[in-house]
Scaffold this active site. Structure first.
Site, PDB file in Angstrom:
ATOM      1  N   ASN A 210       0.842  -1.195   0.000  1.00 13.87           N
ATOM      2  CA  ASN A 210       0.000   0.000   0.000  1.00 13.87           C
ATOM      3  C   ASN A 210       0.877   1.244   0.000  1.00 13.87           C
ATOM      4  O   ASN A 210       2.102   1.150  -0.021  1.00 13.87           O
ATOM      5  CB  ASN A 210      -0.963  -0.019   1.195  1.00 13.87           C
ATOM      6  CG  ASN A 210      -0.198  -0.098   2.496  1.00 13.87           C
ATOM      7  OD1 ASN A 210       0.543   0.808   2.844  1.00 13.87           O
ATOM      8  ND2 ASN A 210      -0.345  -1.222   3.201  1.00 13.87           N
ATOM      9  N   ILE A 307      -3.146  -7.504  14.197  1.00  9.25           N
ATOM     10  CA  ILE A 307      -2.169  -7.262  15.271  1.00  9.25           C
ATOM     11  C   ILE A 307      -2.780  -6.408  16.381  1.00  9.25           C
ATOM     12  O   ILE A 307      -2.673  -6.703  17.571  1.00  9.25           O
ATOM     13  CB  ILE A 307      -0.904  -6.562  14.701  1.00  9.25           C
ATOM     14  CG1 ILE A 307      -0.275  -7.423  13.600  1.00  9.25           C
ATOM     15  CG2 ILE A 307       0.097  -6.268  15.801  1.00  9.25           C
ATOM     16  CD1 ILE A 307       0.803  -6.707  12.788  1.00  9.25           C
TER      17      ILE A 307
HETATM   18  O1  PMT Z   1       2.725   6.153   6.553  1.00 10.51           O
HETATM   19  P1  PMT Z   1       2.154   7.451   6.024  1.00 10.51           P
HETATM   20  O2  PMT Z   1       2.409   7.632   4.562  1.00 10.51           O
HETATM   21  O3  PMT Z   1       2.579   8.633   6.847  1.00 10.51           O
HETATM   22  O4  PMT Z   1       0.561   7.361   6.160  1.00 10.51           O
HETATM   23  C1  PMT Z   1      -0.045   7.334   7.418  1.00 10.51           C
HETATM   24  C2  PMT Z   1      -1.213   6.352   7.455  1.00 10.51           C
HETATM   25  C3  PMT Z   1      -2.300   6.831   6.526  1.00 10.51           C
HETATM   26  C4  PMT Z   1      -0.755   4.952   7.029  1.00 10.51           C
HETATM   27  C5  PMT Z   1      -1.707   6.312   8.948  1.00 10.51           C
HETATM   28  O5  PMT Z   1      -2.153   7.591   9.313  1.00 10.51           O
HETATM   29  C6  PMT Z   1      -2.823   5.289   9.119  1.00 10.51           C
HETATM   30  O6  PMT Z   1      -3.972   5.546   8.914  1.00 10.51           O
HETATM   31  N1  PMT Z   1      -2.450   4.050   9.550  1.00 10.51           N
HETATM   32  C7  PMT Z   1      -3.362   2.892   9.637  1.00 10.51           C
HETATM   33  C8  PMT Z   1      -3.598   2.315   8.269  1.00 10.51           C
HETATM   34  C9  PMT Z   1      -4.533   1.125   8.291  1.00 10.51           C
HETATM   35  O7  PMT Z   1      -4.123   0.030   8.018  1.00 10.51           O
HETATM   36  O8  PMT Z   1      -5.737   1.403   8.702  1.00 10.51           O
HETATM   37  P2  PMT Z   1      -6.933   0.290   8.814  1.00 10.51           P
HETATM   38  O9  PMT Z   1      -8.148   1.097   9.049  1.00 10.51           O
HETATM   39  O10 PMT Z   1      -6.875  -0.633   7.660  1.00 10.51           O
HETATM   40  O11 PMT Z   1      -6.541  -0.528  10.098  1.00 10.51           O
HETATM   41  C10 PMT Z   1      -7.039  -0.195  11.394  1.00 10.51           C
HETATM   42  C11 PMT Z   1      -5.993  -0.467  12.450  1.00 10.51           C
HETATM   43  O12 PMT Z   1      -5.733  -1.867  12.540  1.00 10.51           O
HETATM   44  C12 PMT Z   1      -4.659   0.195  12.209  1.00 10.51           C
HETATM   45  O13 PMT Z   1      -4.190   0.664  13.470  1.00 10.51           O
HETATM   46  C13 PMT Z   1      -3.778  -0.932  11.704  1.00 10.51           C
HETATM   47  O14 PMT Z   1      -2.414  -0.750  12.086  1.00 10.51           O
HETATM   48  C14 PMT Z   1      -4.363  -2.134  12.409  1.00 10.51           C
HETATM   49  N2  PMT Z   1      -4.241  -3.396  11.704  1.00 10.51           N
HETATM   50  C15 PMT Z   1      -4.849  -3.600  10.502  1.00 10.51           C
HETATM   51  C16 PMT Z   1      -4.767  -4.818   9.902  1.00 10.51           C
HETATM   52  C17 PMT Z   1      -4.036  -5.867  10.503  1.00 10.51           C
HETATM   53  N3  PMT Z   1      -3.908  -7.049   9.934  1.00 10.51           N
HETATM   54  N4  PMT Z   1      -3.424  -5.633  11.670  1.00 10.51           N
HETATM   55  C18 PMT Z   1      -3.522  -4.438  12.265  1.00 10.51           C
HETATM   56  O15 PMT Z   1      -2.949  -4.253  13.338  1.00 10.51           O
END
Ligand code: PMT
Length: 409
Positions: A210, A307
């Site tokens: 991504n 995670i």
């Molecule tokens: O890295 P940059 O370019 O500065 O961009 C920042 C960002 C946009 C990546 C950051 O601000 C952000 O939003 N990070 C989370 C991205 C994400 O995966 O969001 P999500 O809505 O898909 O996931 C929700 C949460 O679950 C997140 O805290 C993620 O780390 C966590 N997760 C998701 C999937 C997984 N298998 N394990 C996880 O821990």
């Protein structure tokens, strides 16, 4: 945890007989976990050799402003930025007066002017010089600016006089330095942060990933470190420079990130999941490079472990902060993640259309069980600081007094 673990200290040594005690001071600082770089004035080199400090600190010692070889290794501006604190011991009446007057005529006074790190001065001089009204005025003007004046002690002096002007003992100076870090919001806390993308192999040369750059997670790691925390950053592939003073563990896949987080989570009082972790990986990545033959191919994906949810579900979970990256229904979707994953806080950001991913600026809505706050558009560095302030307010609030005891560093 040692009192100065992961702290980067510049020790300024000026001309005075007490300079011999500064060798012992370097040892004491390092025993407390500090990384020490010594900067000497020319007068200090008359009392003790740079080689002594080099051998003790393990770093080359800087004496001259225009030493081109040292400037090439680390310029005085980089040195000023590197420091978490600058301690001048002994601080002569001359250097004290220069600092009070904003004079920058050698490397030490120049970097003091160039740094925003806390400054601590341990005066050492003849009792008559200390008693002079000009010295007293200088000390007052420095103290008003928030510069810490440590000592001096009263006693017999090298010149045979009796009075105030002796440098404090190395142990007293180290204690004062440790105390100066204690006011920081996360002093003594250990924070685990994930950042960047993950890569899931399709074959030996291709992967699913991504647009995360790691900027937000790295900014959080730096801000947490500046707020006094011991920080471990588990980072997916990123071109960003490794932040100083932070333990960085580099991973590639979601499975590797999962293992690294689980291996380090028991020590952390706070977990911030900022990484854009792949939700799916290939069921069976090809062992050879896929050939271009069929008009279309199908990839079978299987779910990765969540995670963040696993961390929050641990029997003794840390204070758990997630991120939500959404292209629509930002608050609604983020709140759903907060509830479903049993998080303490979630930072929601709108992504897509040049927002969120790989930008220098961002905007966040920080959401908790019964409230939320908007952090309007600003740099990721600023947002990281504000988010950490909110985390501190919630983490230390009365309802969770056990947090401090549960995860001492
Ligand atoms: O890295 P940059 O370019 O500065 O961009 C920042 C960002 C946009 C990546 C950051 O601000 C952000 O939003 N990070 C989370 C991205 C994400 O995966 O969001 P999500 O809505 O898909 O996931 C929700 C949460 O679950 C997140 O805290 C993620 O780390 C966590 N997760 C998701 C999937 C997984 N298998 N394990 C996880 O821990």
């Amino acid at each position: 945890m040692k009192g100065l673990e992961q702290k980067r200290i510049i020790l300024g040594v000026t001309g005075g007989i007490a300079a011999y005690k500064s060798a012992e001071l370097v040892r004491r600082l390092m025993e407390q976990g500090a990384d020490v770089q010594v900067v000497m004035t020319t007068a200090a080199c008359e009392f003790i050799t740079p080689l002594t400090f080099q051998a003790l600190s393990g770093h080359p010692v800087r004496c001259e402003s225009f030493d081109t070889s040292s400037e090439a290794a680390m310029s005085h501006i980089e040195l000023a930025r590197w420091a978490d604190a600058v301690l001048v011991a002994p601080c002569s009446a001359n250097t004290l007066a220069k600092i009070a007057g904003g004079i920058a005529d050698n490397l030490l006074t120049t970097l003091i002017l160039a740094t925003d790190a806390p400054l601590l001065l341990a005066p050492a001089m003849n009792q008559q010089m200390w008693a002079q009204s000009t010295t007293a005025e200088n000390v007052n003007s420095l103290a008003v600016k928030g510069i810490k004046i440590l000592g001096p002690d009263i006693g017999e002096q090298a010149c045979g006089d009796l009075g105030a002007g002796r440098m404090l003992e190395p142990d007293q100076l180290v204690d004062a330095l440790i105390q100066s870090f204690q006011h920081l919001a996360f002093a003594g806390q250990r924070i685990l942060i994930t950042a960047g993308p993950t890569r899931e192999a399709i074959d030996p040369v291709r992967f699913l990933s991504n647009r995360s750059s790691g900027k937000m997670g790295y900014a959080l790691a730096r801000a947490a470190r500046e707020a006094g925390a011991a920080v471990t950053l588990i980072s997916g592939p990123s071109v960003l420079a490794t932040p100083a003073g932070i333990d960085v563990i580099s991973v590639e896949t979601a499975a590797e990130m999962h293992s690294a987080v689980m291996a380090h989570i028991s020590k952390a009082g706070i977990f911030i999941g900022c990484a854009a972790v792949a939700d799916y990986r290939l069921a069976e990545p090809a062992s050879e490079k896929l050939k271009k033959q069929a008009d279309s191919i199908q990839l079978t994906l299987v779910k990765n472990a969540d995670i963040l949810a696993e961390v929050a579900a641990l029997p003794n979970p840390p204070f758990t902060v997630g991120f939500a990256a959404e292209t629509s229904h930002l608050i609604e979707n983020a709140r759903e993640k907060l509830q479903r994953k049993h998080l303490n806080l979630i930072a929601a950001n709108q992504v897509g259309d040049n927002q969120g991913f790989d930008q220098d600026d961002n905007e966040l809505t920080v959401i908790w069980q019964d409230g939320q706050v908007e952090l309007p558009s600003s740099s990721k560095n600023q947002l990281a600081k504000k988010l950490l302030e909110i985390i501190a307010q919630h983490y230390f609030q009365k309802s969770q007094p056990e947090n401090n005891e549960k995860h001492p560093t």
